[in-house]
Design a protein around this motif. Structure first.
Motif, short mmCIF file in Angstrom:
data_model
loop_
_atom_site.label_atom_id
_atom_site.label_comp_id
_atom_site.label_asym_id
_atom_site.label_seq_id
_atom_site.Cartn_x
_atom_site.Cartn_y
_atom_site.Cartn_z
N MET A 31 0.84 -1.21 0.00
CA MET A 31 0.00 0.00 0.00
C MET A 31 0.87 1.25 0.00
N MET A 32 1.99 1.21 0.72
CA MET A 32 2.87 2.37 0.74
C MET A 32 3.53 2.57 -0.62
N ASP A 33 3.90 1.47 -1.29
CA ASP A 33 4.46 1.58 -2.64
C ASP A 33 3.47 2.24 -3.58
N MET A 34 2.18 2.01 -3.34
CA MET A 34 1.17 2.57 -4.23
C MET A 34 0.77 3.97 -3.81
N GLY A 35 1.49 4.54 -2.87
CA GLY A 35 1.32 5.95 -2.58
C GLY A 35 0.57 6.27 -1.29
N VAL A 37 1.10 6.89 1.83
CA VAL A 37 2.09 7.18 2.88
C VAL A 37 1.55 8.34 3.72
N PRO A 38 2.05 8.51 4.94
CA PRO A 38 1.56 9.58 5.80
C PRO A 38 1.58 10.93 5.08
N TYR B 80 5.53 -1.45 -8.95
CA TYR B 80 5.28 -0.15 -8.34
C TYR B 80 6.53 0.41 -7.69
N SER B 81 7.47 -0.48 -7.34
CA SER B 81 8.69 0.00 -6.70
C SER B 81 9.77 -1.05 -6.90
N ASN B 83 11.41 -2.04 -4.38
CA ASN B 83 11.48 -2.76 -3.10
C ASN B 83 11.14 -4.22 -3.35
N TRP B 85 9.28 -6.54 -2.14
CA TRP B 85 8.14 -7.25 -1.53
C TRP B 85 7.60 -8.31 -2.48
N ARG B 115 2.04 9.15 -9.10
CA ARG B 115 2.27 7.79 -8.61
C ARG B 115 3.42 7.13 -9.38
N TYR B 118 7.27 7.86 -8.44
CA TYR B 118 7.90 7.17 -7.31
C TYR B 118 8.92 6.15 -7.80
N ALA B 206 9.59 5.58 1.47
CA ALA B 206 8.52 5.90 0.53
C ALA B 206 7.97 7.30 0.77
N THR B 207 7.82 7.67 2.05
CA THR B 207 7.23 8.97 2.37
C THR B 207 8.03 10.10 1.74
N TYR B 210 7.75 10.14 -2.11
CA TYR B 210 6.43 10.57 -2.57
C TYR B 210 6.23 12.07 -2.39
N VAL B 445 -4.84 -6.30 -2.77
CA VAL B 445 -4.58 -4.89 -3.08
C VAL B 445 -4.41 -4.82 -4.58
#
Lengths: 79, 627
Positions: A31-35, A37-38, B80-81, B83, B85, B115, B118, B206-207, B210, B445
């Motif tokens: 979910m964070m990869d998809m944007g 994030v806080p 998407y990244s 990373n 996962w 999006r 990223y 990520a934060t 983004y 997801v």
């Protein structure tokens, strides 16, 4: 960004909110990869016909998430 | 099953050596940004394209020419990244860090810049020689988006090329940019993109990335007019609480109905053509004094057998895949996953499982490969249950037999069979997740893409692909299988029908089929159809007493209608639909699971369910007095 943090899965469709925190969960990395994030503004577009999953508009795209997983995302609902 | 060996699913190319005059260019980007379309446009390849995220399931390579140099293009899976996962993320990251690429093309969806940025920002940190491609520029223009490409290039410190890959706009500029940034090979040189053994530098959280992506997007994107909201209005209909399920069923029913009745006249015409050809060949060989066995093998074995496959398969395949491509391109498939997820959950699986099942209706091999959009437990369930969805090789004969036995009610019978296959998938998923796969965490997801307009070019590509794939399979698989079956049915020479090899096999297998209510010869035909399910019609002709002559489909039709009860036919159709993946699918399951245990289960589970469901159908039919 006032008010209490709610789990994203509890938001009614049509509500807007801002992500406050993402808790650890099976899908949190994704979910964070998809944007999600806080600090990210989002809107719940709709719930699926059977009430679950939810469709969330975030950063110009739509992400569908099961409510149980979306609950790892804590949000502050906009008024 | 036809088209299983689609070139789009080829594994990594064997040739890893790169010559000095070659450039290796990797395509990387989010899922569903048109990477595969760009890959196909560059290489003339036939990667599977459609409007849903996650179709490129492993990296694939193609070649194109650029100013006298050879350009090797590597299409990485959509991610998407970087990373690790997901399996796709790992594949892409490992490839980039191995340093085999001379340049990296980052494909970005221009309608969804923030999006997509990223992954771009991550890639720029890891890999020095990038070109950013703003794809889907036509769609961005249509929705009123203005993008300052020069501003974006300044922000990123990398060249940015606007492109509409589906129309081929912007390709020369892209190739020029790639040539400009690519690593120049001067003889022997250590790869610079990440030395072998190079560890992954820590990526910013990520934060942080983004925040930067949002900043850049705000600066370079202008919305000239508000979005028209057409997608939203359409989605309101498609995911409406009351209309969603009827609509979905109606669309699927329409696809099957059009396939069934649209194909019938074409099948009849092709059948007549092959019958004429067989008659002519028989007469010609008799006149030329050819020996009986040769004429029998060539005419009755080959022409009639292949004709039966082609006339049944070709029209249904062409119509089904064109319709499916339209639905897929438009973007309906992820909507189905969204709507279906809640229903799949009690079975221990999820909405995206439906996508792999729909893919399986085309062919089980891409069906099995497409399970990579899932992970963990869900992925294994999707692999093991994939073959329970009748592929086109089975749907073709099933449609034909339904029409033969049930006439104008054939569509209803077909629908009932499909419901049985769905029940089998759900039941198997439930059993798997409650037993061998119990307790594993699972998640859902998924990105929902916008609707997109299907292109004529795609329809023509799909159509020609299917025609060639069907003819290729008819030649390579059906010819040897038909000849083998013909031999089994005619030898030892001069034996009575029951004493031929096929007759003896039938005698043994009929006893096993009896408790399931399978008509005589049915089980043998199913065994004959194991290499390729579409030969079942030809196999039935031989095992049901027309053994030596195989005189053409009209004789077979009359024979089957007279010899089989409707219940017997339905029982056979149930068994045939479920009983076992074809041999090619065994290989695919093994390749995807890398485990003998799961492969055996992937073959054994459908057989067990076929026996269970067939016996159930037979008993229920008898109880209802349909015997």
């Amino acid at each position: 960004m006032t008010g209490i943090a709610l789990p994203l899965g509890s938001l009614a469709s049509g509500r807007r909110a801002v992500v406050v925190q993402v808790l650890d969960g099976p899908s949190s990395d994704r979910m964070m990869d998809m944007g999600l994030v806080p600090g990210t503004p989002l809107a719940v577009v709709r719930r699926a016909p059977l009430g679950d999953p939810i469709q969330v508009a975030v950063r110009g795209s739509w992400v569908c998430i099961r409510r149980s997983e979306a609950d790892a995302v804590l949000v502050a609902a906009a008024p | 099953m036809t088209g299983c060996a689609a070139p789009g699913y080829a594994g990594p190319a064997g040739r890893e050596q790169t010559r000095a005059d070659e450039l290796t260019v990797a395509l990387c980007g989010n899922p569903n940004t048109g990477k595969s379309t760009l890959f196909n446009t560059l290489t003339g390849g036939r990667a599977h394209v459609g409007n849903w995220p996650g179709k490129t399931v492993e990296r694939q390579e193609g070649v194109c020419r650029l100013a006298g140099r050879v350009l090797r293009v590597v299409d990485l899976p959509g991610i998407y990244s970087l990373n690790p996962w997901s399996e796709e993320g790992r594949i892409a990251r490992d490839y980039l860090l191995a340093g085999a690429a001379d340049a990296l093309v980052l494909v970005v969806d221009a309608t969804n810049l923030e999006r997509n940025l990223y992954l771009v920002l991550q890639s720029l940190l890891l890999f020095p020689r990038c070109v950013v491609v703003l794809n889907l520029m036509d769609a961005a223009r249509r929705s009123g988006l203005m993008i300052d490409t020069e501003g974006l290039a300044c922000e990123l410190g990398a060249p940015v090329v606007p492109l509409a890959a589906a129309r081929g706009e912007g390709l020369p500029a892209l190739l020029a940019a790639v040539a400009a940034v690519a690593r120049q090979r001067t003889g022997v040189e250590a790869p610079a993109g990440g030395e072998p053994g190079h560890t992954l530098p820590a990526l910013p959280p990520a934060t942080e990335l983004y925040v930067r992506a949002h900043d850049i997007a705000t600066r370079v994107v202008a919305q000239r007019r508000p979005p028209d909201g057409l997608d939203e209005r359409f989605d309101r209909l498609v995911t409406n609480r009351w209309l969603a399920f009827p609509l979905m069923l109606a669309v699927l029913a329409a696809v099957f109905w059009l396939t069934m009745f649209g194909a019938a006249p074409l099948s009849a015409a092709l059948g007549a053509l092959f019958a004429g050809l067989a008659g002519w060949a028989r007469a010609w060989m008799a006149a030329a004094g050819a020996p009986g066995w040769l004429a029998g093998a060539l005419v009755d074995g080959l022409i009639v057998g292949v004709g039966a496959v082609v006339s049944v398969m070709l029209p249904t395949m062409a119509i089904f895949f064109v319709l499916f491509a339209l639905i897929e391109d438009a973007g309906f498939i992820p909507r189905i996953a969204f709507v279906m997820d809640r229903m799949m959950r009690p079975a221990g699986t999820e909405g995206k499982h439906c996508l792999t099942c729909l893919m399986a209706y085309g062919c089980n091999i891409p069906g099995v490969l497409s399970t990579r959009i899932l992970s963990g437990k869900h992925r294994l369930i999707a692999i093991l249950t994939n073959a329970l969805n009748p592929c086109n090789g089975r749907l073709g004969p099933m449609l034909a037999l339904c029409q033969l036995f049930f006439g104008h009610r054939g569509a209803l019978v077909m629908a009932a069979l499909l419901l049985i296959s769905i029940a089998a998938v759900l039941f198997a998923s439930f059993v798997l997740s409650a037993t061998v796969l119990r307790g594993e965490a699972a998640s859902f997801v998924m990105e929902m893409p916008p609707y997109r307009r299907p292109t004529w070019r795609r329809v023509v590509t799909v159509l020609s692909d299917r025609v060639w794939a069907t003819l290729w399979r008819a030649t390579v698989v059906a010819v040897p299988a038909t000849l083998l079956i013909w031999m089994l049915a005619n030898y030892p020479a001069g034996a009575s029908p029951d004493a031929t090899w096929a007759g003896r096999l039938s005698g043994a297998l009929d006893h096993m089929g009896l408790p399931l209510g399978l008509p005589p010869g049915a089980l043998t035909a199913a065994v004959f159809a194991l290499p390729a399910k579409e030969v079942v019609v030809a196999a039935l002709a031989i095992t049901s007493g027309l053994g030596r002559t195989l005189a053409g489909s009209s004789a077979l039709d009359a024979h089957l209608v007279a010899a089989w009860t409707p219940l017997g036919a339905f029982t056979f159709l149930t068994f045939y639909m479920l009983y076992m993946p074809c041999l090619y699918t065994w290989v695919a399951i093994h390749r995807e699971t890398r485990s003998l245990k799961w492969t055996v289960l992937g073959v054994g589970l459908p057989l067990a369910l076929a026996v269970l469901f067939t016996a159930g159908v037979h008993r229920a039919g008898l109880a209802l007095g349909l015997g």
